[in-house]
Scaffold this motif. Structure first.
Motif, PDB file in Angstrom:
ATOM      1  N   PRO A 195       0.824  -1.210   0.000  1.00 27.07           N
ATOM      2  CA  PRO A 195       0.000   0.000   0.000  1.00 27.07           C
ATOM      3  C   PRO A 195       0.858   1.261   0.000  1.00 27.07           C
ATOM      4  N   ALA A 196       0.358   2.303  -0.651  1.00 27.81           N
ATOM      5  CA  ALA A 196       1.114   3.548  -0.794  1.00 27.81           C
ATOM      6  C   ALA A 196       1.490   4.158   0.553  1.00 27.81           C
ATOM      7  N   ASP A 197       0.606   4.029   1.541  1.00 24.17           N
ATOM      8  CA  ASP A 197       0.910   4.610   2.856  1.00 24.17           C
ATOM      9  C   ASP A 197       2.120   3.946   3.501  1.00 24.17           C
ATOM     10  N   ILE A 198       2.387   2.697   3.153  1.00 25.88           N
ATOM     11  CA  ILE A 198       3.570   2.008   3.671  1.00 25.88           C
ATOM     12  C   ILE A 198       4.790   2.312   2.811  1.00 25.88           C
ATOM     13  N   VAL A 199       4.587   2.407   1.503  1.00 25.09           N
ATOM     14  CA  VAL A 199       5.690   2.670   0.572  1.00 25.09           C
ATOM     15  C   VAL A 199       6.494   3.893   0.979  1.00 25.09           C
ATOM     16  N   ILE A 200       5.799   4.957   1.377  1.00 29.36           N
ATOM     17  CA  ILE A 200       6.495   6.230   1.628  1.00 29.36           C
ATOM     18  C   ILE A 200       7.472   6.139   2.799  1.00 29.36           C
ATOM     19  N   GLY A 201       7.323   5.135   3.644  1.00 32.85           N
ATOM     20  CA  GLY A 201       8.239   5.001   4.760  1.00 32.85           C
ATOM     21  C   GLY A 201       9.516   4.256   4.432  1.00 32.85           C
ATOM     22  N   TYR A 202       9.649   3.802   3.180  1.00 30.61           N
ATOM     23  CA  TYR A 202      10.794   2.972   2.798  1.00 30.61           C
ATOM     24  C   TYR A 202      11.626   3.586   1.667  1.00 30.61           C
ATOM     25  N   ARG A 203      11.569   4.890   1.528  1.00 27.99           N
ATOM     26  CA  ARG A 203      12.302   5.510   0.415  1.00 27.99           C
ATOM     27  C   ARG A 203      13.794   5.185   0.459  1.00 27.99           C
ATOM     28  N   GLU A 204      14.398   5.275   1.628  1.00 32.90           N
ATOM     29  CA  GLU A 204      15.837   5.012   1.736  1.00 32.90           C
ATOM     30  C   GLU A 204      16.158   3.590   1.299  1.00 32.90           C
ATOM     31  N   MET A 205      15.307   2.634   1.664  1.00 33.92           N
ATOM     32  CA  MET A 205      15.528   1.244   1.252  1.00 33.92           C
ATOM     33  C   MET A 205      15.466   1.123  -0.262  1.00 33.92           C
ATOM     34  N   PHE A 206      14.432   1.702  -0.878  1.00 33.27           N
ATOM     35  CA  PHE A 206      14.310   1.609  -2.332  1.00 33.27           C
ATOM     36  C   PHE A 206      15.484   2.291  -3.033  1.00 33.27           C
ATOM     37  N   GLU A 207      15.966   3.379  -2.473  1.00 29.40           N
ATOM     38  CA  GLU A 207      17.112   4.087  -3.063  1.00 29.40           C
ATOM     39  C   GLU A 207      18.373   3.234  -3.035  1.00 29.40           C
ATOM     40  N   LYS A 208      18.517   2.422  -1.978  1.00 27.20           N
ATOM     41  CA  LYS A 208      19.756   1.667  -1.784  1.00 27.20           C
ATOM     42  C   LYS A 208      19.737   0.282  -2.421  1.00 27.20           C
ATOM     43  N   LEU A 209      18.592  -0.178  -2.916  1.00 29.62           N
ATOM     44  CA  LEU A 209      18.510  -1.525  -3.467  1.00 29.62           C
ATOM     45  C   LEU A 209      19.535  -1.744  -4.580  1.00 29.62           C
ATOM     46  N   ALA A 210      20.154  -2.924  -4.562  1.00 26.84           N
ATOM     47  CA  ALA A 210      21.162  -3.256  -5.574  1.00 26.84           C
ATOM     48  C   ALA A 210      20.537  -3.676  -6.902  1.00 26.84           C
ATOM     49  N   VAL A 211      19.223  -3.924  -6.895  1.00 27.08           N
ATOM     50  CA  VAL A 211      18.484  -4.310  -8.104  1.00 27.08           C
ATOM     51  C   VAL A 211      17.271  -3.398  -8.236  1.00 27.08           C
ATOM     52  N   PRO A 212      16.653  -3.336  -9.417  1.00 32.38           N
ATOM     53  CA  PRO A 212      15.460  -2.496  -9.566  1.00 32.38           C
ATOM     54  C   PRO A 212      14.313  -3.011  -8.703  1.00 32.38           C
ATOM     55  N   CYS A 213      13.402  -2.094  -8.369  1.00 28.91           N
ATOM     56  CA  CYS A 213      12.170  -2.494  -7.696  1.00 28.91           C
ATOM     57  C   CYS A 213      11.000  -2.263  -8.651  1.00 28.91           C
ATOM     58  N   VAL A 214       9.978  -3.090  -8.506  1.00 33.04           N
ATOM     59  CA  VAL A 214       8.775  -2.986  -9.335  1.00 33.04           C
ATOM     60  C   VAL A 214       7.581  -2.819  -8.406  1.00 33.04           C
ATOM     61  N   PHE A 215       6.770  -1.798  -8.658  1.00 38.17           N
ATOM     62  CA  PHE A 215       5.586  -1.554  -7.852  1.00 38.17           C
ATOM     63  C   PHE A 215       4.355  -2.077  -8.588  1.00 38.17           C
ATOM     64  N   ASP A 216       3.668  -3.027  -7.945  1.00 34.10           N
ATOM     65  CA  ASP A 216       2.458  -3.597  -8.531  1.00 34.10           C
ATOM     66  C   ASP A 216       1.306  -2.593  -8.514  1.00 34.10           C
ATOM     67  N   HIS A 217       0.439  -2.701  -9.503  1.00 32.30           N
ATOM     68  CA  HIS A 217      -0.858  -2.010  -9.519  1.00 32.30           C
ATOM     69  C   HIS A 217      -0.735  -0.512  -9.196  1.00 32.30           C
ATOM     70  N   ARG A 218       0.204   0.161  -9.918  1.00 30.59           N
ATOM     71  CA  ARG A 218       0.367   1.613  -9.802  1.00 30.59           C
ATOM     72  C   ARG A 218       0.781   2.061  -8.397  1.00 30.59           C
ATOM     73  N   GLY A 219       1.422   1.180  -7.642  1.00 28.28           N
ATOM     74  CA  GLY A 219       1.840   1.554  -6.292  1.00 28.28           C
ATOM     75  C   GLY A 219       0.695   1.674  -5.315  1.00 28.28           C
ATOM     76  N   HIS A 220      -0.489   1.203  -5.708  1.00 25.71           N
ATOM     77  CA  HIS A 220      -1.670   1.211  -4.834  1.00 25.71           C
ATOM     78  C   HIS A 220      -1.955   2.594  -4.261  1.00 25.71           C
ATOM     79  N   LEU A 221      -1.896   3.607  -5.123  1.00 28.39           N
ATOM     80  CA  LEU A 221      -2.268   4.945  -4.670  1.00 28.39           C
ATOM     81  C   LEU A 221      -3.758   4.961  -4.329  1.00 28.39           C
ATOM     82  N   PRO A 222      -4.144   5.449  -3.165  1.00 24.70           N
ATOM     83  CA  PRO A 222      -5.562   5.463  -2.791  1.00 24.70           C
ATOM     84  C   PRO A 222      -6.364   6.398  -3.685  1.00 24.70           C
ATOM     85  N   GLN A 223      -7.549   5.958  -4.065  1.00 27.59           N
ATOM     86  CA  GLN A 223      -8.378   6.699  -5.013  1.00 27.59           C
ATOM     87  C   GLN A 223      -8.644   8.127  -4.550  1.00 27.59           C
TER      88      GLN A 223
END
Length: 333
Positions: A195-223
């Motif tokens: 869920p998008a509300d959880i995604v925003i708390g992990y920016r540093e992790m996504f920035e540091k990943l050694a491989v690409p990340c893929v977000f399913d279903h448009r990152g689950h942005l709330p309507q």
């Protein structure tokens, strides 16, 4: 939602048709062409199980178009984990091939469904059946051995999935270590159903990943917030930096609308405008969330046509359907 007698009979019919389809490439000349034409006439007039409607897409499908998100279920040969209570009916490779024919797509990415947990046997079997035009995304424990990861790679797996909606936990240290472990295989990524509300708390992790990340279903942005949600700018920043991809899959997820899904279509269009070179498309067939919610299944041909609204330019659609999957999943390599 249990299968009705009519649906069961239809499932049996299309499974037999799938076997017929499988034999087409082994015929030659006029006989092969005649059988292909007869089969396509059958498919175009068929309501494929777990997909409403008999229509085919109106937009032109480029050669090597890829469905980047679908599942295969075979509970007879590969039982679900004991804790799974949804009891998704069979949705095998033969039936999926009919959907491929109907949509005009030849490549696919099989996503390990949560019903199997970390038992990837059904996924590997599906990849073997689908052949070189398919790749897979598996689910593993943190303790998975290097030998098992290598076995998955040789089977066609090119990513590992974290599905928070089905119990996966995001421990940044463990996720980063997994990224380091798989980067040497090439064309591997980490896939996130978060869920998008959880995604925003992990920016540093996504920035540091050694491989690409893929977000399913448009990152689950709330309507209610759509692209105003802070996860949108975070994800698009990662896309522009070459660190992330987004799937324009399952428009019904996070939508309060029906049929044309104008809210999630608008989000998809915004992602395309921000970084179309990092966008993917997928069916999410056989739509397990809709089965669990006992809702009607969507029309996959219509969902594919809605890509024309999200990506009006035909060259951009070609990139989303062909070039981007080739780059991420390593088709032709």
């Amino acid at each position: 939602m249990e299968l009705t007698r009519r649906e069961f009979l239809q499932y049996t019919a299309v499974t037999a048709a799938g076997a017929m389809l499988a034999g087409v490439p082994f015929l030659k000349g006029a006989e092969a062409a005649a059988k292909e034409e007869k089969t396509m006439e059958f498919v175009e007039n068929l309501e494929v199980p777990y997909s409403t409607g008999r229509s085919v897409p109106t937009i032109a499908m480029p050669e090597n178009a890829c469905d980047c998100a679908h599942h295969i279920y075979d509970p007879v040969r590969f039982p679900y984990k004991p804790s799974d209570t949804r009891n998704q009916p069979p949705a095998g490779v033969d039936v999926y091939r009919l959907l491929q024919k109907k949509l005009g797509m030849t490549r696919s990415v099989v996503i390990q469904p949560s019903a199997y947990g970390t038992d990837n046997r059904c996924l590997i079997d599906a990849l073997e059946q689908l052949g070189e035009n398919s790749r897979g995304v598996a689910v593993v424990e943190d303790s998975v051995t290097d030998e098992e990861l290598e076995r998955l790679h040789h089977a066609g797996v090119r990513g590992l999935r974290y599905n928070v909606s089905r119990g996966a936990t995001l421990e940044a240290g463990k996720v980063l270590r997994m990224g380091e472990r798989i980067k040497g295989f090439g064309n591997w990524h980490l896939d996130f159903w978060v869920p998008a509300d959880i995604v925003i708390g992990y920016r540093e992790m996504f920035e540091k990943l050694a491989v690409p990340c893929v977000f399913d279903h448009r990152g689950h942005l709330p309507q209610a917030q759509g692209i105003r949600h802070p996860a949108f700018s975070m994800i698009t920043d990662l896309m522009k930096e070459g660190k992330a991809w987004v799937k324009l899959s399952a428009l019904y997820h996070d939508s309060n609308l029906e049929h044309d899904y104008a809210d999630t279509v608008a989000i998809g269009k915004a992602y395309v405008e921000a970084a179309h070179e990092r966008v993917l498309w997928g069916t999410d067939w056989p739509h397990p969330s809709e089965f669990s919610a006992k809702r009607d299944f969507p029309d996959d041909a219509h969902l594919l046509d809605l890509l024309a609204i999200q990506a009006p330019d035909e060259k951009v659609r070609h990139q989303i359907l062909v070039e981007n999957p080739e780059a991420l999943f390593g088709f032709n390599r």
